[in-house]
Design a protein around this motif. Structure first.
Motif, PDB file in Angstrom:
ATOM      1  N   GLU A   1       0.835  -1.215   0.000  1.00 29.02           N
ATOM      2  CA  GLU A   1       0.000   0.000   0.000  1.00 29.02           C
ATOM      3  C   GLU A   1       0.862   1.254   0.000  1.00 29.02           C
ATOM      4  O   GLU A   1       0.624   2.201  -0.757  1.00 29.02           O
ATOM      5  CB  GLU A   1      -0.892   0.019   1.247  1.00 29.02           C
ATOM      6  N   LEU A   2       1.862   1.257   0.865  1.00 37.02           N
ATOM      7  CA  LEU A   2       2.734   2.436   0.969  1.00 37.02           C
ATOM      8  C   LEU A   2       3.559   2.617  -0.311  1.00 37.02           C
ATOM      9  O   LEU A   2       3.725   3.738  -0.799  1.00 37.02           O
ATOM     10  CB  LEU A   2       3.663   2.289   2.178  1.00 37.02           C
ATOM     11  N   ALA A   3       4.041   1.515  -0.843  1.00 40.55           N
ATOM     12  CA  ALA A   3       4.833   1.578  -2.080  1.00 40.55           C
ATOM     13  C   ALA A   3       3.963   2.108  -3.228  1.00 40.55           C
ATOM     14  O   ALA A   3       4.421   2.888  -4.065  1.00 40.55           O
ATOM     15  CB  ALA A   3       5.384   0.195  -2.424  1.00 40.55           C
ATOM     16  N   LYS A   4       2.712   1.689  -3.229  1.00 36.37           N
ATOM     17  CA  LYS A   4       1.801   2.179  -4.271  1.00 36.37           C
ATOM     18  C   LYS A   4       1.613   3.688  -4.140  1.00 36.37           C
ATOM     19  O   LYS A   4       1.702   4.422  -5.129  1.00 36.37           O
ATOM     20  CB  LYS A   4       0.455   1.463  -4.158  1.00 36.37           C
ATOM     21  N   GLU A   5       1.357   4.131  -2.925  1.00 33.37           N
ATOM     22  CA  GLU A   5       1.141   5.572  -2.714  1.00 33.37           C
ATOM     23  C   GLU A   5       2.364   6.384  -3.128  1.00 33.37           C
ATOM     24  O   GLU A   5       2.242   7.439  -3.736  1.00 33.37           O
ATOM     25  CB  GLU A   5       0.835   5.839  -1.231  1.00 33.37           C
ATOM     26  N   ASN A   6       3.552   5.853  -2.808  1.00 38.98           N
ATOM     27  CA  ASN A   6       4.765   6.654  -3.014  1.00 38.98           C
ATOM     28  C   ASN A   6       5.402   6.484  -4.384  1.00 38.98           C
ATOM     29  O   ASN A   6       6.106   7.366  -4.844  1.00 38.98           O
ATOM     30  CB  ASN A   6       5.812   6.285  -1.947  1.00 38.98           C
ATOM     31  N   SER A   7       5.210   5.324  -5.011  1.00 40.80           N
ATOM     32  CA  SER A   7       6.049   5.035  -6.182  1.00 40.80           C
ATOM     33  C   SER A   7       5.332   4.457  -7.382  1.00 40.80           C
ATOM     34  O   SER A   7       5.935   4.344  -8.451  1.00 40.80           O
ATOM     35  CB  SER A   7       7.151   4.037  -5.796  1.00 40.80           C
ATOM     36  N   ALA A   8       4.078   4.049  -7.244  1.00 37.16           N
ATOM     37  CA  ALA A   8       3.462   3.304  -8.340  1.00 37.16           C
ATOM     38  C   ALA A   8       3.354   4.124  -9.616  1.00 37.16           C
ATOM     39  O   ALA A   8       3.414   3.583 -10.722  1.00 37.16           O
ATOM     40  CB  ALA A   8       2.092   2.782  -7.919  1.00 37.16           C
ATOM     41  N   ALA A   9       3.240   5.435  -9.483  1.00 33.79           N
ATOM     42  CA  ALA A   9       3.090   6.255 -10.686  1.00 33.79           C
ATOM     43  C   ALA A   9       4.319   6.147 -11.584  1.00 33.79           C
ATOM     44  O   ALA A   9       4.234   6.328 -12.795  1.00 33.79           O
ATOM     45  CB  ALA A   9       2.852   7.706 -10.289  1.00 33.79           C
TER      46      ALA A   9
END
Lengths: 276, 276, 276
Positions: free
Chosen positions: A237-245
């Motif tokens: 979840e955190l990785a998605k928020e910070n880096s998924a873009a």
């Protein structure tokens, strides 16, 4: 129940970081580097060794054993059985990941042999793999769960997890949209994570390594399995928020970043776990 | 001595980037991708080949050979011996990484056999591994040095490095808080790096690949060993400054970034090396 | 011709993302994680399985097969032949990457055996590897093309690609500064990419996995081969623009990021492909 469970998970994590358990892996060559790095990131210490002449020695100095059949072959299957028996003998937990069970006779037979010869502490798989372990018809799409298996209702999945846990006297962990962890008596539902975790190879394998890291630090394997899954799901979840873009390469690296930074506070704040 | 040594290291690096030596690896499947990428990053060219029927051919077109026993098995042990003998015959340097020596009989015997059958140019390991090579009691924690071995005083470690260098007629390199590199006569202390390097799997293996890359470009193996260690240590420091706050996944990638950007100026500015 | 070709490539990409073909890999342990992640990034699904007792089962549930001899050994060579024959029997495309052909007798003989026993749909290699496949003198530098082979004129390279395509009844793809893809009748030149792609290990292997992903979604293997190469080349250009300044570690991750974000618009905007 929620806060108490999360609080206990947080405590196991702090324990793990003090104890730094050595986790022996017999695993696949596709995701092995990530398994090692995620084991380090959570605070444990990985060792990969699969020659039949050394797996007993290495198991003997370890606190937990991972058996992952992702790229099994006849040489390593024999080593897995030997390592598993030794782990049983010296009483360290064995965490089994039946990758792709249902997809080939070799995987099916190996899964059956391992379950017969080795007492597992935790079995973690996707719905298709755990259906196979349960003795039910499973339709895999290679190493991913099939669409039809994913559509099992949550009650069906719960009942399969409980069945597997009782049949093998272990913790059964089915990872998916809602993760289910059961010891046959108590069953936990976990609702963190993101679909994006399936865009990186080996997030399942890494979860197994995390579970083994926790099992190496705590005798409560039900909570250790939950802790391993929660760590990966919250990190996702955190990785998605910070880096998924940025794309899936950066998301992959961010998962390991977040595992290395996770602590009891993050788990208590974001964790979504309840007993049913 | 300091500036002269760093200046020479910088020169070997520039040479390496002109010569682009091919570095043959027999190594483990955990960190092999990082070993290949770090070899490319420093300016050399990696080739991984471990079938006994081709290791002699591949060694013959290479400028250096890495033997790393991280995930040894009987098939690859035979290939390591064959490749090592061929490398000796054609006079290319062999850099040996006795990963986990002391942790299992298989690793111990393989290390002994390799040291008997193959003349090594450089042996690089942590304190526990080099203690084993030296014939001293070693207590490993899997593939990491044990706490007790790390506590050897620097004088003890120096004397062990000198002993190993003389015994095997090679460069002995012990990596740790202070790295020690010795040819038995001259001994260098290196004091760069960060503890964080142990939070990523394979930084030891990568250092070995870097040493072999330098050895493939220069006949001064003492300085080549120092150059490989310095490159990793300085890259670790820079990666820590730039990326460690993000987590260990980003730190891992940043190490390779920094190796790819390192040059003689960076080495002369940050390097901390002295002869004792 | 340009816009029409790019438009068709864009359409195959959209198809791939709907079909999510399963791509069976027999590949090397150096770059296997990247091959799996790039297969996921483009929208397909990877499965790595190389035991001779399961390669036929796994091929049977797959839409394409990759045979990559990067770290071949006698066990996996036998599996490659068995898997390839099965793929032919069930009519799924086989994409062959003769890594390092020309560098050792084992690679040469294996390449010859595979080409005799298995009908390939696409053969992708660098100039040295394809020269070997064509039966011409090849001088490799390990797994990279040699300088002298790179200097073949574009007309020579075209003629070699056409020869290989006709000889083996397949698509021949030579990657390099200008990539050439031919079915023996139609020949395409592709002019995207950056030299920096050679600073990361496995960009060739990843290209092969991308080609197989496209072949698993479209029966037009000529365009599928072009699509796989274009995806990697364009991703390389974008990764260079966005991340190369950070170093080769970040560039590596950015390649996968860009593959995961590529779409028909990006391909039509940046692609440089023409039929000659």
């Amino acid at each position: 129940m929620k806060n108490k469970l999360l609080h206990e998970v947080g405590k196991i994590l702090e324990d793990l970081r003090v104890k730094k358990p050595l986790v022996h892996h017999l695993t696949n060559y596709v995701t092995v580097n990530d398994c090692a790095n995620v084991t380090l990131a959570v605070g444990a210490s990985p060792i990969m060794a699969d020659d039949i002449d050394e797996v007993e020695s290495i198991a003997s100095i370890s606190s937990a054993l991972v058996i992952n059949i992702g790229t099994l072959n006849k040489r390593t299957i024999a080593s897995m059985i030997t390592a598993g028996k030794k782990a049983n003998e010296i009483n360290i937990p064995v965490v089994f990941d039946p990758v792709g069970a249902g997809a080939s006779e070799l995987r099916n037979k190996t899964t059956e042999t391992l379950l017969k010869d080795v007492k597992m502490s935790v079995i973690r798989g996707n719905m298709s793999e755990i259906r196979f372990v349960a003795g039910l018809a499973a339709s895999t799409k290679g190493v991913d769960a099939s669409e039809s298996d994913i559509e099992n209702s949550i009650e069906e999945r719960r009942s399969i997890a409980e069945h597997v846990a009782r049949k093998f006297g272990c913790i059964a962990a089915i990872t998916g949209a809602t993760d289910i962890v059961s010891d046959g008596e108590r069953t936990l539902y976990l609702q963190n994570g993101t679909k994006l975790l399936s865009s990186v190879t080996g997030t399942g394998c890494m979860t197994t390594s995390l579970i083994a890291s926790f099992c190496g630090a705590s005798h409560n394997y039900l909570l250790s399995a939950a802790a391993g899954i929660l760590s990966m799901s919250i990190a996702g979840e955190l990785a998605k928020e910070n880096s998924a873009a940025k794309g899936t390469g950066s998301f992959h690296i961010a998962i390991i970043d977040e595992i290395s930074k996770i602590n009891d506070e993050v788990i208590e704040k974001r964790g979504n776990i309840y007993e049913v």
